[in-house]
Design a protein around this motif. Sequence first.
Motif, short mmCIF file in Angstrom:
data_model
loop_
_atom_site.label_atom_id
_atom_site.label_comp_id
_atom_site.label_asym_id
_atom_site.label_seq_id
_atom_site.Cartn_x
_atom_site.Cartn_y
_atom_site.Cartn_z
N TRP A 21 0.84 -1.21 0.00
CA TRP A 21 0.00 0.00 0.00
C TRP A 21 0.87 1.26 0.00
O TRP A 21 0.65 2.16 -0.80
N TRP A 22 1.86 1.31 0.89
CA TRP A 22 2.71 2.49 0.96
C TRP A 22 3.60 2.63 -0.27
O TRP A 22 3.94 3.74 -0.68
N THR A 23 3.98 1.51 -0.85
CA THR A 23 4.73 1.56 -2.11
C THR A 23 3.89 2.21 -3.20
O THR A 23 4.38 3.07 -3.94
N VAL A 24 2.63 1.80 -3.30
CA VAL A 24 1.73 2.37 -4.32
C VAL A 24 1.48 3.85 -4.05
O VAL A 24 1.49 4.67 -4.98
N VAL A 25 1.27 4.21 -2.78
CA VAL A 25 1.05 5.62 -2.43
C VAL A 25 2.25 6.47 -2.83
O VAL A 25 2.09 7.53 -3.46
N MET A 26 3.43 6.00 -2.50
CA MET A 26 4.64 6.77 -2.83
C MET A 26 4.84 6.84 -4.34
O MET A 26 5.23 7.88 -4.87
N PHE A 27 4.54 5.75 -5.03
CA PHE A 27 4.69 5.75 -6.48
C PHE A 27 3.73 6.74 -7.13
O PHE A 27 4.13 7.53 -8.00
N LEU A 28 2.46 6.71 -6.73
CA LEU A 28 1.47 7.60 -7.34
C LEU A 28 1.79 9.07 -7.06
O LEU A 28 1.76 9.91 -7.98
N CYS A 29 2.12 9.39 -5.81
CA CYS A 29 2.45 10.78 -5.46
C CYS A 29 3.69 11.26 -6.22
O CYS A 29 3.69 12.35 -6.80
N SER A 30 4.71 10.43 -6.22
CA SER A 30 5.97 10.82 -6.87
C SER A 30 5.81 10.91 -8.39
O SER A 30 6.42 11.77 -9.03
N SER A 31 4.99 10.03 -8.96
CA SER A 31 4.76 10.07 -10.41
C SER A 31 4.12 11.38 -10.83
O SER A 31 4.58 12.05 -11.77
N VAL A 32 3.05 11.76 -10.13
CA VAL A 32 2.33 12.98 -10.49
C VAL A 32 3.23 14.21 -10.31
O VAL A 32 3.33 15.06 -11.20
N ILE A 33 3.90 14.27 -9.17
CA ILE A 33 4.75 15.44 -8.89
C ILE A 33 5.92 15.51 -9.86
O ILE A 33 6.26 16.58 -10.38
N SER A 34 6.55 14.37 -10.13
CA SER A 34 7.71 14.37 -11.03
C SER A 34 7.33 14.77 -12.45
O SER A 34 8.10 15.44 -13.15
#
Length: 219
Positions: A21-34
């Motif tokens: 879950w936290w991997t997916v959260v970090m991936f989604l947040c970082s993807s959008v921001i990056s």
Amino acid sequence: MEGFNLSVITSYYEMLATGLWWTVVMFLCSSVISLMVGVLFALIDLYAPKAMALPVRFVTWLLMGTPLLLQLYLIYYGLVQVGIDIPALAAGVIGLSLHFAVYNAEVIKSGIEAVDPGQIEGARSIGLSKAMTQRYIIVPQALRKTIAPLGNNLIVLLKDTSLVSIIGIAELVYSAQLAVSETYSPFEFYIAVAVIYYVANLVLEAGLHLIEAKVEMSR
């Protein structure tokens, strides 16, 4: 195989699920921001005055020339020494976002430069400002042209979320490490984590191929 017991994983599935879950959260947040910061960096580098473009180029040079692991250490452990205390989750998202933003910026710059100059002239001829031309004409076309390389960056980002375990974020690898420390069964848990990452990559690749196909149909 003696000593090899996959059933031990079943007792820790909730821990691994939380890590995923936290991997997916970090991936989604970082993807959008990056992606957003990547577009911003690309536009500044291409069109902004030197006073704005030079700092962006310096940041790009710095982040491309140093390992992501070191950047995470500096953001989480280094900044606190100068009075900037960033929570681990925020530090992980910031580190991943900035690291991949500069790579996305290089890809997007190439996409922008590949847009036919006639598109810009046509947009200006119908009264669109420079900002509106970039927003509605240039950037959307550049993003369509760069879906494949940006998708590759996202796949690498997904795998690199594992690095945030070094600053104590309980993502997938960190959760597996906790389970290993309790069960002394490293092979079973690391194999399980490898399978989970592989499946996640397959899902992401399928999503990216679907987006590419829809973009091709809309042209």
